[in-house]
Every structure is written in C-alpha cells, then in structure tokens.
Motif scaffolding. Structure first.
Motif, PDB file in Angstrom:
ATOM      1  N   THR A 107      42.421  44.602  48.785  1.00 16.94           N
ATOM      2  CA  THR A 107      42.552  43.149  48.867  1.00 16.94           C
ATOM      3  C   THR A 107      41.167  42.553  48.613  1.00 16.94           C
ATOM      4  N   GLU A 108      41.122  41.229  48.499  1.00 14.86           N
ATOM      5  CA  GLU A 108      39.835  40.564  48.320  1.00 14.86           C
ATOM      6  C   GLU A 108      38.900  40.902  49.490  1.00 14.86           C
ATOM      7  N   GLU A 109      39.424  40.846  50.705  1.00 13.27           N
ATOM      8  CA  GLU A 109      38.597  41.105  51.887  1.00 13.27           C
ATOM      9  C   GLU A 109      38.092  42.541  51.922  1.00 13.27           C
ATOM     10  N   LYS A 139      44.385  45.239  40.808  1.00 15.26           N
ATOM     11  CA  LYS A 139      43.375  45.669  41.768  1.00 15.26           C
ATOM     12  C   LYS A 139      42.007  45.804  41.102  1.00 15.26           C
TER      13      LYS A 139
END
Length: 201
Positions: A107-109, A139
C-alpha cells in the motif's frame, strides 16, 4: 543415505524459542530470526503452510536484534496484520527480509515505511504467475512513486511445464523493462542454456 522426513514434526517450544548463540561465530555482525511463521498463501510448490501452518507471530523485534544489522527469515511479513508496527520499530537498523516481500499487500503507507528503512541489498518481491501481472503493475507504480533509490529484485518461479517464450521469458523481459533484477533457479526448474540463451540474459 536417504532419510525420511515428516512435515508434521515440530521442535519443542523450549528449543524453538532458544536465543541464537552468536558466540559460536564471533566475527558475525548480523542478527537472524523469525518474527512470524507460516503463510496465508497455499502455493502448490511451497511446503511452508503444511510445515508451519497459518501465519502467526512467534517473536518480538527485541527478541531477535543483537546487532545493528538484522536479516529476518519470515515467509510473508507483509501479510501479518501488525506489519506496519514492526516496520516502524525497525527504523534505525540495517535490515532486510531475505525470503522476500509479498507485493500484493503493498500500500502507499507500507511503501513509505519500507523506503524509510536502512535496507540491506535489494527489496525482493516475486512475479510467479502471469495472472498477477495487472496487480503487480499497480503495485509497481506505488513503489516507483515512493522509492527514492531503485533496488528491486523479483523472484521468478519456473517449472518445466511452463512455456519458456510465452511465460518465463516474458516475465524476464517484464523485469528488464521495469529495471528490476530477475532471479530464477535453472537447476531446480531444469532450465538450462539450451532453453534460454545466455546472450539474452
């Protein structure tokens, strides 16, 4: 001499939880260990779910780290629900997950947390199946957005039943286009120089 083995055999808890005795290797400057065991995947070529069961935590970061460098042996740390907490704990250490990271959980985080690590070597992911290409594309765009320096390796699972040109070589070319280092094991897959010319690697 052939010896039988049993995937259901496990070490007693008091043995499994023993602390590593680094005095046996006085020149060693890296800690090793598992934070989690098992995996949520059921890849037909892998014995981990049969041997270790479903994904579960077995140690804290403090149980493993004895040096400023640490290599974790977890099979699928990003699938663990507390992986973001763990990644935050690893700030300040030189660290790697040498069994690879499951890019499908990126994920971005998580990408930001990975980028903040003082990582040893390349980040290792996998591209085992052509059916995952669309997801991997998404991704990779996240990785390219957040990774300031690019050091990425893909494990490429191969077997003799796969088409060399339409499957294996396609994934190698995919890696080349995206500046990713591809890694495949020719010995276990019976892929030799007669199948993939070295001049094309």
């Amino acid at each position: 001499l052939f010896r039988s083995y049993n995937l259901e055999t496990i070490l007693p808890e008091n043995i499994e939880s023993l602390e590593c005795d680094y005095s046996l290797y006085p020149e060693n400057n890296i800690s090793y260990g598992f934070l989690t065991r098992g995996c949520i995947r059921n890849c037909y070529f892998c014995v981990v779910p049969k041997k270790e069961g479903s994904l579960h935590k077995v140690a804290e970061v403090s149980d493993i780290v004895r040096h400023n460098k640490v290599k974790f042996l977890d099979n699928n740390i990003l699938a663990y629900s507390g992986c973001k907490i763990i990644l935050k704990e690893l700030r300040g250490l030189k660290v790697s997950f040498n069994q690879g990271l499951d890019i499908r959980f990126l994920t971005e985080e998580i990408a930001i947390l990975l980028e903040e690590l003082n990582y040893l070597g390349e980040y290792i992911f996998a591209f085992d199946n052509l059916r995952t290409e669309k997801n991997i594309n998404k991704k990779l765009s996240i990785l390219k957005k957040h990774f300031r320096s690019w050091g990425v390796k893909f494990f490429l699972y191969c077997n003799p039943k796969m088409s060399i040109e339409q499957d294996v070589w396609y994934r190698i070319e995919y890696c080349k286009r995206n500046k990713i280092l591809p890694y495949l094991d020719r010995k276990s897959t019976r892929l030799n120089s007669s199948h993939i010319p070295l001049s094309r690697m």
